[in-house]
Design a protein around this motif. Structure first.
Motif, PDB file in Angstrom:
ATOM      1  N   MET A   1      47.693  37.428  36.350  1.00 52.21           N
ATOM      2  CA  MET A   1      46.819  38.168  35.441  1.00 52.21           C
ATOM      3  C   MET A   1      45.634  38.761  36.185  1.00 52.21           C
ATOM      4  O   MET A   1      45.218  39.891  35.923  1.00 52.21           O
ATOM      5  CB  MET A   1      46.340  37.247  34.310  1.00 52.21           C
ATOM      6  CG  MET A   1      47.447  36.838  33.334  1.00 52.21           C
ATOM      7  SD  MET A   1      46.922  35.563  32.157  1.00 52.21           S
ATOM      8  CE  MET A   1      45.733  36.480  31.180  1.00 52.21           C
ATOM      9  N   ALA A   2      45.071  37.988  37.110  1.00 49.32           N
ATOM     10  CA  ALA A   2      43.942  38.494  37.887  1.00 49.32           C
ATOM     11  C   ALA A   2      44.377  39.661  38.769  1.00 49.32           C
ATOM     12  O   ALA A   2      43.670  40.675  38.874  1.00 49.32           O
ATOM     13  CB  ALA A   2      43.351  37.380  38.728  1.00 49.32           C
ATOM     14  N   ALA A   3      45.544  39.529  39.403  1.00 51.29           N
ATOM     15  CA  ALA A   3      46.037  40.582  40.289  1.00 51.29           C
ATOM     16  C   ALA A   3      46.347  41.864  39.524  1.00 51.29           C
ATOM     17  O   ALA A   3      46.147  42.979  40.029  1.00 51.29           O
ATOM     18  CB  ALA A   3      47.282  40.099  41.027  1.00 51.29           C
ATOM     19  N   ARG A  10      38.773  40.991  33.417  1.00 49.41           N
ATOM     20  CA  ARG A  10      37.913  42.081  33.855  1.00 49.41           C
ATOM     21  C   ARG A  10      36.470  41.615  33.952  1.00 49.41           C
ATOM     22  O   ARG A  10      35.913  41.100  32.985  1.00 49.41           O
ATOM     23  CB  ARG A  10      38.015  43.258  32.891  1.00 49.41           C
ATOM     24  CG  ARG A  10      39.364  43.971  32.955  1.00 49.41           C
ATOM     25  CD  ARG A  10      39.473  45.074  31.934  1.00 49.41           C
ATOM     26  NE  ARG A  10      40.807  45.673  31.931  1.00 49.41           N
ATOM     27  CZ  ARG A  10      41.262  46.480  30.979  1.00 49.41           C
ATOM     28  NH1 ARG A  10      40.484  46.779  29.945  1.00 49.41           N
ATOM     29  NH2 ARG A  10      42.479  46.966  31.053  1.00 49.41           N
ATOM     30  N   PRO A  11      35.836  41.783  35.113  1.00 47.22           N
ATOM     31  CA  PRO A  11      34.433  41.399  35.255  1.00 47.22           C
ATOM     32  C   PRO A  11      33.525  42.205  34.330  1.00 47.22           C
ATOM     33  O   PRO A  11      33.923  43.225  33.763  1.00 47.22           O
ATOM     34  CB  PRO A  11      34.138  41.696  36.729  1.00 47.22           C
ATOM     35  CG  PRO A  11      35.476  41.675  37.400  1.00 47.22           C
ATOM     36  CD  PRO A  11      36.430  42.224  36.382  1.00 47.22           C
ATOM     37  N   ALA A  12      32.301  41.739  34.177  1.00 46.07           N
ATOM     38  CA  ALA A  12      31.331  42.426  33.334  1.00 46.07           C
ATOM     39  C   ALA A  12      31.043  43.816  33.884  1.00 46.07           C
ATOM     40  O   ALA A  12      31.002  44.034  35.094  1.00 46.07           O
ATOM     41  CB  ALA A  12      30.053  41.610  33.258  1.00 46.07           C
ATOM     42  N   SER A  13      30.836  44.752  32.967  1.00 50.97           N
ATOM     43  CA  SER A  13      30.521  46.126  33.369  1.00 50.97           C
ATOM     44  C   SER A  13      29.030  46.259  33.664  1.00 50.97           C
ATOM     45  O   SER A  13      28.214  45.416  33.291  1.00 50.97           O
ATOM     46  CB  SER A  13      30.913  47.091  32.249  1.00 50.97           C
ATOM     47  OG  SER A  13      30.080  46.891  31.114  1.00 50.97           O
ATOM     48  N   GLY A  46      36.723  34.718  36.450  1.00 47.85           N
ATOM     49  CA  GLY A  46      37.100  36.098  36.182  1.00 47.85           C
ATOM     50  C   GLY A  46      35.983  37.093  36.416  1.00 47.85           C
ATOM     51  O   GLY A  46      36.168  38.300  36.244  1.00 47.85           O
ATOM     52  N   GLY A  47      34.794  36.610  36.764  1.00 53.14           N
ATOM     53  CA  GLY A  47      33.709  37.511  37.105  1.00 53.14           C
ATOM     54  C   GLY A  47      32.896  38.025  35.943  1.00 53.14           C
ATOM     55  O   GLY A  47      31.980  38.822  36.144  1.00 53.14           O
ATOM     56  N   PRO A  67      42.144  29.807  41.590  1.00 57.85           N
ATOM     57  CA  PRO A  67      41.371  30.364  42.701  1.00 57.85           C
ATOM     58  C   PRO A  67      41.295  31.885  42.649  1.00 57.85           C
ATOM     59  O   PRO A  67      40.300  32.474  43.096  1.00 57.85           O
ATOM     60  CB  PRO A  67      42.123  29.877  43.944  1.00 57.85           C
ATOM     61  CG  PRO A  67      43.489  29.510  43.468  1.00 57.85           C
ATOM     62  CD  PRO A  67      43.333  29.058  42.048  1.00 57.85           C
ATOM     63  N   ALA A  68      42.314  32.534  42.084  1.00 56.80           N
ATOM     64  CA  ALA A  68      42.286  33.999  41.981  1.00 56.80           C
ATOM     65  C   ALA A  68      41.204  34.455  41.017  1.00 56.80           C
ATOM     66  O   ALA A  68      40.513  35.454  41.256  1.00 56.80           O
ATOM     67  CB  ALA A  68      43.655  34.514  41.527  1.00 56.80           C
ATOM     68  N   MET A  69      41.031  33.723  39.918  1.00 54.21           N
ATOM     69  CA  MET A  69      39.974  34.061  38.965  1.00 54.21           C
ATOM     70  C   MET A  69      38.599  33.804  39.585  1.00 54.21           C
ATOM     71  O   MET A  69      37.666  34.600  39.426  1.00 54.21           O
ATOM     72  CB  MET A  69      40.154  33.250  37.695  1.00 54.21           C
ATOM     73  CG  MET A  69      41.392  33.605  36.894  1.00 54.21           C
ATOM     74  SD  MET A  69      41.263  35.204  36.066  1.00 54.21           S
ATOM     75  CE  MET A  69      40.488  34.706  34.528  1.00 54.21           C
TER      76      MET A  69
END
Length: 269
Positions: A1-3, A10-13, A46-47, A67-69
């Motif tokens: 999902m992260a990839a 999706r990180p914060a805008s 997830g940022g 770890p990807a998140m």
């Protein structure tokens, strides 16, 4: 999902980071400022959450199993100059965090991935300061019970039992609505209201407020996400506060006379 840059990853805008507190707390549960608070973003890699709470002035720790998140959190922290503590572990194993460490624990939808939520709530209670807040969001039991498409009679149907320990079966068909309501390839469990609300209370929290985020739209097409939300609220958001007094049986016995003299009487069936 992260990839794949799934919407949940999706990180914060930049626009959200410009007014972070309004983004994370539109209904005012946090009282207008969290500057200097110690915040745990639990199962929240997830940022997004770590960067928003950091931008609002908090000292942030983020915990996630992926770890990807967490790499997205590292990237966002480096990009915006935030200091974020990052820990890779399960949401029900916070052994690396000290007792009464946090003013606020923020917990987005994720308890559905565990068969038992009691361990999560006991760990959150342990790391939350007396008087601190636990704000969490969960999939509602009825949403996980309900069909993702209308049946032959034109209505959504209850497909899965309420009292269950086994995972909720995956959707038979992966429509756009199904992808919004369930995660492809994930094992998900239904948690009853007594396990969610009662579990928090038994772990040492008092529930102060509860909302069901609105996603329904009466003009939406049948079988769409917004149409299905008209009949079954998909999420519940809970504001709970850590009790400031011990609740062990020994404490209650020792202080019974004082409690009886000052505590309000609550009738229970």
């Amino acid at each position: 999902m992260a990839a794949k840059k799934d919407p949940l990853c999706r990180p914060a805008s930049d626009a959200e980071l410009a007014d972070p507190l309004s983004t994370v707390d539109p209904i005012g549960w946090l009282g207008g400022s969290i500057h200097g608070w110690r915040v745990l973003c639990l199962a929240a890699g997830g940022g997004r959450h770590s960067s928003l709470y950091s931008a609002a002035g908090a000292e942030v720790t983020v915990v996630d199993y992926s770890p990807a998140m967490l790499e997205l959190d590292r990237q966002m922290a480096a990009r915006h100059g935030h200091r974020v503590r990052i820990i890779e572990t399960s949401m029900d194993d916070l052994a690396g965090l000290g007792d009464e460490s946090f003013d606020l624990v923020v917990h987005p939808v994720s308890t559905c991935y565990l068969p038992d939520v009691s361990g999560v709530f006991s760990e959150v209670a342990r790391v939350t300061k007396p008087g601190g807040l636990y704000i969490s969001q969960h999939k509602t039991p009825v949403s996980l019970q309900t069909s993702l498409r209308r049946g032959g009679g034109g209505s959504y149907e209850i497909l899965h039992s309420y009292y269950r320990r086994d995972p909720v079966p995956a959707p038979e068909r992966w429509s756009a609505a199904a992808r919004r309501l369930r995660e492809h390839g994930a094992t998900e469990y239904l948690h009853r209201w007594e396990e969610l609300i009662g579990g928090m209370c038994r772990s040492g929290f008092v529930v102060e407020d509860l909302t069901e985020p609105m996603h329904a739209d009466s003009t939406s097409a049948a079988d769409s996400f917004a149409d299905r939300c008209r009949f079954a609220a998909p999420y519940v958001r809970i504001k709970a506060r850590r009790r400031t007094t011990p609740t062990s049986p020994n404490h209650r016995a020792t202080n019974a006379s004082a409690s009886n003299a000052t505590a309000p009487k609550i009738w229970t069936p």
